[in-house]
Design a protein around this motif. Sequence first.
Motif, PDB file in Angstrom:
ATOM      1  N   SER A 106       0.824  -1.209   0.000  1.00  0.00           N
ATOM      2  CA  SER A 106       0.000   0.000   0.000  1.00  0.00           C
ATOM      3  C   SER A 106       0.861   1.262   0.000  1.00  0.00           C
ATOM      4  N   GLU A 107       2.030   1.199   0.622  1.00  0.00           N
ATOM      5  CA  GLU A 107       2.927   2.356   0.608  1.00  0.00           C
ATOM      6  C   GLU A 107       3.461   2.632  -0.787  1.00  0.00           C
ATOM      7  N   GLU A 108       3.523   1.587  -1.614  1.00  0.00           N
ATOM      8  CA  GLU A 108       4.048   1.729  -2.974  1.00  0.00           C
ATOM      9  C   GLU A 108       2.927   1.756  -4.007  1.00  0.00           C
ATOM     10  N   THR A 109       1.791   2.333  -3.663  1.00  0.00           N
ATOM     11  CA  THR A 109       0.693   2.448  -4.624  1.00  0.00           C
ATOM     12  C   THR A 109       1.196   3.148  -5.890  1.00  0.00           C
ATOM     13  N   PRO A 110       1.091   2.526  -7.048  1.00  0.00           N
ATOM     14  CA  PRO A 110       1.704   3.076  -8.258  1.00  0.00           C
ATOM     15  C   PRO A 110       0.840   4.083  -9.009  1.00  0.00           C
ATOM     16  N   ARG A 119      -2.793   7.864  -1.809  1.00  0.00           N
ATOM     17  CA  ARG A 119      -2.492   7.210  -0.548  1.00  0.00           C
ATOM     18  C   ARG A 119      -3.516   6.115  -0.272  1.00  0.00           C
ATOM     19  N   SER A 120      -3.030   4.990   0.180  1.00  0.00           N
ATOM     20  CA  SER A 120      -3.929   3.902   0.528  1.00  0.00           C
ATOM     21  C   SER A 120      -3.422   3.201   1.781  1.00  0.00           C
ATOM     22  N   LYS A 121      -4.320   2.497   2.434  1.00  0.00           N
ATOM     23  CA  LYS A 121      -3.970   1.692   3.599  1.00  0.00           C
ATOM     24  C   LYS A 121      -4.606   0.327   3.424  1.00  0.00           C
ATOM     25  N   ALA A 122      -3.770  -0.701   3.438  1.00  0.00           N
ATOM     26  CA  ALA A 122      -4.266  -2.059   3.188  1.00  0.00           C
ATOM     27  C   ALA A 122      -3.978  -2.959   4.383  1.00  0.00           C
ATOM     28  N   SER A 123      -4.801  -3.976   4.529  1.00  0.00           N
ATOM     29  CA  SER A 123      -4.599  -4.945   5.608  1.00  0.00           C
ATOM     30  C   SER A 123      -5.107  -6.308   5.154  1.00  0.00           C
ATOM     31  N   LEU A 124      -4.548  -7.342   5.753  1.00  0.00           N
ATOM     32  CA  LEU A 124      -4.969  -8.715   5.480  1.00  0.00           C
ATOM     33  C   LEU A 124      -5.106  -9.442   6.808  1.00  0.00           C
ATOM     34  N   LYS A 125      -6.304  -9.936   7.075  1.00  0.00           N
ATOM     35  CA  LYS A 125      -6.551 -10.669   8.308  1.00  0.00           C
ATOM     36  C   LYS A 125      -6.816 -12.136   7.967  1.00  0.00           C
ATOM     37  N   LYS A 126      -6.180 -13.000   8.733  1.00  0.00           N
ATOM     38  CA  LYS A 126      -6.371 -14.438   8.551  1.00  0.00           C
ATOM     39  C   LYS A 126      -7.050 -15.006   9.796  1.00  0.00           C
ATOM     40  N   GLN A 127      -8.118 -15.746   9.595  1.00  0.00           N
ATOM     41  CA  GLN A 127      -8.852 -16.387  10.692  1.00  0.00           C
ATOM     42  C   GLN A 127      -8.761 -17.901  10.507  1.00  0.00           C
ATOM     43  N   PHE A 128      -7.891 -18.512  11.301  1.00  0.00           N
ATOM     44  CA  PHE A 128      -7.660 -19.946  11.158  1.00  0.00           C
ATOM     45  C   PHE A 128      -8.732 -20.744  11.882  1.00  0.00           C
ATOM     46  N   ARG A 129      -9.294 -21.680  11.174  1.00  0.00           N
ATOM     47  CA  ARG A 129     -10.174 -22.685  11.741  1.00  0.00           C
ATOM     48  C   ARG A 129      -9.636 -24.045  11.303  1.00  0.00           C
ATOM     49  N   TRP A 130     -10.039 -25.086  11.996  1.00  0.00           N
ATOM     50  CA  TRP A 130      -9.462 -26.395  11.703  1.00  0.00           C
ATOM     51  C   TRP A 130      -9.681 -26.815  10.258  1.00  0.00           C
ATOM     52  N   PHE A 131     -10.876 -26.607   9.761  1.00  0.00           N
ATOM     53  CA  PHE A 131     -11.189 -27.065   8.414  1.00  0.00           C
ATOM     54  C   PHE A 131     -10.930 -26.005   7.335  1.00  0.00           C
ATOM     55  N   TYR A 132     -10.685 -24.778   7.712  1.00  0.00           N
ATOM     56  CA  TYR A 132     -10.442 -23.738   6.712  1.00  0.00           C
ATOM     57  C   TYR A 132      -9.755 -22.534   7.346  1.00  0.00           C
ATOM     58  N   THR A 133      -9.225 -21.677   6.483  1.00  0.00           N
ATOM     59  CA  THR A 133      -8.695 -20.376   6.900  1.00  0.00           C
ATOM     60  C   THR A 133      -9.417 -19.300   6.113  1.00  0.00           C
ATOM     61  N   LYS A 134      -9.926 -18.322   6.812  1.00  0.00           N
ATOM     62  CA  LYS A 134     -10.623 -17.218   6.153  1.00  0.00           C
ATOM     63  C   LYS A 134      -9.654 -16.053   5.961  1.00  0.00           C
ATOM     64  N   THR A 140      -8.032   0.705   1.490  1.00  0.00           N
ATOM     65  CA  THR A 140      -8.770   1.966   1.476  1.00  0.00           C
ATOM     66  C   THR A 140      -7.928   3.050   0.821  1.00  0.00           C
ATOM     67  N   PHE A 141      -8.469   3.662  -0.222  1.00  0.00           N
ATOM     68  CA  PHE A 141      -7.829   4.796  -0.882  1.00  0.00           C
ATOM     69  C   PHE A 141      -8.436   6.075  -0.320  1.00  0.00           C
ATOM     70  N   PHE A 142      -7.576   6.992   0.066  1.00  0.00           N
ATOM     71  CA  PHE A 142      -8.037   8.175   0.781  1.00  0.00           C
ATOM     72  C   PHE A 142      -8.684   9.213  -0.133  1.00  0.00           C
ATOM     73  N   TYR A 327     -12.433   5.485  -0.444  1.00  0.00           N
ATOM     74  CA  TYR A 327     -12.975   4.376  -1.220  1.00  0.00           C
ATOM     75  C   TYR A 327     -12.336   3.080  -0.740  1.00  0.00           C
ATOM     76  N   THR A 328     -13.160   2.162  -0.256  1.00  0.00           N
ATOM     77  CA  THR A 328     -12.654   0.925   0.333  1.00  0.00           C
ATOM     78  C   THR A 328     -12.988  -0.284  -0.522  1.00  0.00           C
ATOM     79  N   ILE A 329     -11.972  -1.074  -0.788  1.00  0.00           N
ATOM     80  CA  ILE A 329     -12.113  -2.343  -1.486  1.00  0.00           C
ATOM     81  C   ILE A 329     -11.958  -3.445  -0.441  1.00  0.00           C
ATOM     82  N   ARG A 330     -12.903  -4.367  -0.412  1.00  0.00           N
ATOM     83  CA  ARG A 330     -12.882  -5.400   0.619  1.00  0.00           C
ATOM     84  C   ARG A 330     -13.380  -6.720   0.038  1.00  0.00           C
ATOM     85  N   ALA A 331     -12.699  -7.795   0.382  1.00  0.00           N
ATOM     86  CA  ALA A 331     -13.099  -9.117  -0.104  1.00  0.00           C
ATOM     87  C   ALA A 331     -12.738 -10.168   0.941  1.00  0.00           C
ATOM     88  N   THR A 332     -13.534 -11.228   0.964  1.00  0.00           N
ATOM     89  CA  THR A 332     -13.309 -12.336   1.889  1.00  0.00           C
ATOM     90  C   THR A 332     -13.293 -13.639   1.108  1.00  0.00           C
TER      91      THR A 332
END
Length: 364
Positions: A106-110, A119-134, A140-142, A327-332
Motif C-alpha cells: 500500500s505504501e508503494e501504490t503506483p 495514498r492507501s492503507k491495506a490490511s490482510l486478516k487471517k482467521q484460522f479454523r481447523w477445516f479452513y482459513t478465512k 482503502t484509498f483516501f 474508497y474501500t475495497i474489501r473481499a473475503t
Amino acid sequence: MKTSKLLGIALAGTLLLASCYQPDVVMHTTITRNPWRPCEREITYSNVMPQQMRDSLWGKGNIKWSQPLPECLNTDAFVSTHTEIGENDTVSTTFSMPFKSIEEMSEETPLQLNGTRLRSKASLKKQFRWFYTKYVFTETFFCVGDTFQLADTLYADKAIISYWFTGEPNLVKGLSGAEASQKLSEIEPAINRWLNDNLLKVGFDYIVNHYDSIPAPPVSKERFIELHDSLVRFIMADADDLLDIKPEERLQAFFHSGAYNSFFDDETTLGKGLTDELSKQLNIFWFNVPYTLTMPGKVIDTAGGILQPDGSILYPFTGERLIPKDYTIRATSKVTHIWAYISSFCIILIAFGSMFYRKRQKMS
C-alpha cells in the motif's frame, strides 16, 4: 490555437497529461498464501506509456525495468515486465512486483493524481479454523475531495453526494425507471452548480493572483474582487454549464475590454497556467483505473465487487468515488484444509478401530 471554453481548455489539457486518466490502465492485486510473499501488484496498460505513468511506477523512472530495484527502495523486491500484442495490433505491457508485506504494497501504490501518489492503507486478516482459513483483505484509498475549494455538501446533503459519485446509499432502490430518472434529474443540477462554481472560483482566483500581468486592466484589482458576484452572475446568465459559454467574450462584454483574453489563449503563459489549475480538478473525473483482485481459495464475499469468470473480483475505481469519502475495497475468501479433513477422517477411523478392538478384547 485558441480555445473558447474554460472546460474545453481544461479537458484538452487533461487528455495530454497522464495515462492514469485513461481507461486502458488496469491495476491487479493478488493475495497469496505465501507468508514471505503475501501479495503482488500488477499494472497493465495499453499502447504507449506516457512519462507520468512510468515515473509513478515502482521503478521511479531511473532504472531498467528488468533489473532489481535499488537497495534504498527494496533490496529483495524486483520489477518484471512482459508485453503482449493483441487484436488490431493493440500492445499491452504488464509491470508486476511482489511485496514482503501488505503494508509495503500500500505504501508503494503506483497510481497518482495531479503528480501526487494516491495514498492507501491495506490490511490482510487471517482467521484460522481447523477445516479452513478465512482471508479478509481490505484496501482503502483516501479521499481527494479537498482538491475542490468549495465543499460539495454546500450544494446537497451527504447522502445525495455520496450516491451521485459512488452509488451508495442506493437512493433509487425500489423506484421505477421513470421515478429514478426524475430523481436523477433533480440531483444533477446541484452537482453541475458545484462543479461550475469551483471552476469559476479557480479561474477568478487565478486572474486575481496574476492581475499585475494584465496590461492596462479596465478596473483595479480591488475593484475586480468587489465585482466577483456580479461577474459570476453575468458569465453564467442563461447557462447551466460552462461548456455552453465563451468566458472571454462574457468578460469582454462585462468590462468593455479584451484585457483578460490572454487567460483563455493556450498559447500564452497565462493561458497555460489557467489550464493547469483547472486540470487539477478535472483530472479527478478522468481518473479511471479498474481494480481487479485475486484472493486465495474460494471468494465468499466481494463487498460490492463483481466476481469474474476467472475467479477475480472487479471493482470500478474512478476518481469520482474519491470525492465524497475514502474508497474501500474489501473481499473475503476461504481456503479449505484438505489435510484437516483427511486428518479428521483418520482420527475417526482410529477411534472406531480402537472401540472395535476393545470390544473384541472384552469378548475374548
